[in-house]
Design an enzyme around this catalytic site. Structure first.
Site, PDB file in Angstrom:
ATOM      1  N   ASP A 144       3.380  10.422   2.271  1.00 13.26           N
ATOM      2  CA  ASP A 144       4.190  11.270   2.077  1.00 13.26           C
ATOM      3  C   ASP A 144       4.247  12.281   3.846  1.00 13.26           C
ATOM      4  O   ASP A 144       2.989  11.991   4.205  1.00 13.26           O
ATOM      5  CB  ASP A 144       5.310  12.962   1.548  1.00 13.26           C
ATOM      6  CG  ASP A 144       4.925  11.915   0.091  1.00 13.26           C
ATOM      7  OD1 ASP A 144       5.376  10.850   0.243  1.00 13.26           O
ATOM      8  OD2 ASP A 144       5.282  13.466  -0.977  1.00 13.26           O
ATOM      9  N   HIS A 220      -2.277   5.943  -0.204  1.00 18.48           N
ATOM     10  CA  HIS A 220      -2.224   4.799  -0.143  1.00 18.48           C
ATOM     11  C   HIS A 220      -2.951   3.908   0.523  1.00 18.48           C
ATOM     12  O   HIS A 220      -2.399   4.146   1.838  1.00 18.48           O
ATOM     13  CB  HIS A 220      -1.166   4.850  -1.094  1.00 18.48           C
ATOM     14  CG  HIS A 220      -1.150   5.721  -1.741  1.00 18.48           C
ATOM     15  ND1 HIS A 220      -1.370   5.368  -3.312  1.00 18.48           N
ATOM     16  CD2 HIS A 220      -0.712   7.277  -2.498  1.00 18.48           C
ATOM     17  CE1 HIS A 220      -0.645   6.406  -4.301  1.00 18.48           C
ATOM     18  NE2 HIS A 220      -0.595   7.268  -3.102  1.00 18.48           N
ATOM     19  N   SER A 331      -2.908  16.905   6.110  1.00 21.31           N
ATOM     20  CA  SER A 331      -3.843  16.088   7.771  1.00 21.31           C
ATOM     21  C   SER A 331      -2.336  15.508   8.305  1.00 21.31           C
ATOM     22  O   SER A 331      -0.968  15.714   7.987  1.00 21.31           O
ATOM     23  CB  SER A 331      -4.773  16.505   7.539  1.00 21.31           C
ATOM     24  OG  SER A 331      -5.476  16.166   8.284  1.00 21.31           O
TER      25      SER A 331
END
Length: 362
Positions: A144, A220, A331
């Site tokens: 995200d 991911h 981050s």
């Protein structure tokens, strides 16, 4: 009179300021001022006002780096692991949810009392169908976040935000052995960028994704690829929010980061997890030897680790959408990869994106 005497020290001794204290106070105050400036810039952007680029000078960067962000990040990490009393969990997490706009309906466990500490809450898992992985496109978003920049890499320079660049070689470090990555040997006179491109007619592309504190903190695999090598740069832990990225040139080269390199069906592929203030912890699930934000490190150094061995000549195979790692708090993820010239991004700078959505395809 029978009263005890009160002994006092000279005023100069009581209020003696050491250089370290002055440096920390000045640096912290300046960092706060920069946060306020960033907020004003964000408000202007929301109104559609184009903000001119104003880069920090060397002394401003040095002053910002004087703030002990690594020490503060380690302290924050320990605080996050303190178990909260059951009665305190809901008020604390609710405040965080309200502040950063967290959508708890997507969480695998919505009950706030389930999370024993802030660290568990930050690393919460999602419901299985909350992020469907796009099967139609070759590269998906690994996390995200917000798209800061994307496009072709030109002249060995990569844009961290529009108009502010950093050196490709400084960011990735010296080229890794071609035998380890199964790459063809490039002519010695070629630039660093040309050495990474292994197939004729291909170009080098990049994409920068900023994870805000309220975003899902795991990342991911963005495609089917093979991870051959890990390079860890200790570095600083400055903020990587868009305002600071617009202000400090080569911000990502200053900060601690973990560079995973390998190859996919079109050639070179890399994913870099960039650390930030209060995000000294970068975890890669298959790499148990990685330890980030260590108290002792040598400035400008890096350490390499190869996943290629006699028993494992293929490295670490990753499937698109597979769990790869996680941050604490939030981050930045930077993708740099090789692809044919007809590769197209399906993005707009500044847009919000979620893990599993398309980044681009052929």
């Amino acid at each position: 009179t029978g009263r005890k005497k009160l002994h006092t020290a000279p005023v100069g001794q009581v209020f003696r300021l050491r250089p370290f204290h002055v440096l920390v106070a000045t640096g912290g105050g300046y960092a706060g001022y920069r946060k306020y400036e960033d907020y004003k810039l964000e408000q202007l952007e929301k109104r559609g006002v184009e903000v001119p680029v104003k880069l920090a000078s060397e002394w401003e960067v040095a002053l910002y780096k004087s703030v002990p962000t690594r020490l503060l990040s380690r302290a924050w990490g320990r605080l996050n692991q303190v178990e909260l009393p059951t009665w305190l969990r809901k008020p604390v997490y609710s405040l965080y949810i309200w502040t950063f706009g967290v959508n708890m309906k997507e969480a695998a466990v919505e009950d706030l009392h389930h999370y024993r500490n802030l660290s568990e809450f930050f690393r919460r898992k999602l419901k299985p169908q909350a992020r469907p992985v796009c099967c139609l496109h070759s590269v998906i978003s690994p996390s995200d976040g917000k798209i800061l920049n994307f496009g072709q890499v030109k002249n060995c320079e990569v844009e961290q935000v529009k108009g502010v660049t950093y050196s490709l070689e400084s960011f990735l470090g010296p080229r890794i052995c071609t035998e380890e990555l199964h790459f063809s040997q490039a002519p010695p006179g070629n630039s660093f960028q040309q050495q990474l491109v292994t197939k004729a007619g291909n170009e080098l592309y990049h994409c920068v994704i900023y994870l805000a504190p309220g975003d899902y903190h795991c990342f991911h695999s963005p495609t089917d690829w093979r991870v051959s090598h890990r390079r860890h740069f200790p570095g600083s832990l400055m903020s990587v929010n868009p305002g600071v990225a617009r202000w400090i040139k080569e911000l990502f080269c200053h900060n601690e980061r973990v560079v995973l390199t390998g190859d996919w069906k079109h050639g070179f592929f890399s994913l870099t997890a960039v650390g930030a203030t209060n995000v000294g912890s970068i975890r890669i699930y298959f790499d148990q030897d990685l330890h980030t934000n260590s108290p002792c490190y040598s400035k400008g150094s890096y350490n390499d680790f190869s996943f290629i061995s006699n028993n494992n000549k293929e490295g670490i195979p990753m499937r698109k959408g597979e769990h790869l790692g996680e941050f604490n708090l939030g981050s930045t993820i930077v993708l740099i990869f090789e692809a044919p010239k007809d590769f197209k991004f399906h993005l707009k700078a500044g847009q919000k994106i979620r893990f599993g959505e398309a980044l681009g395809s052929l």
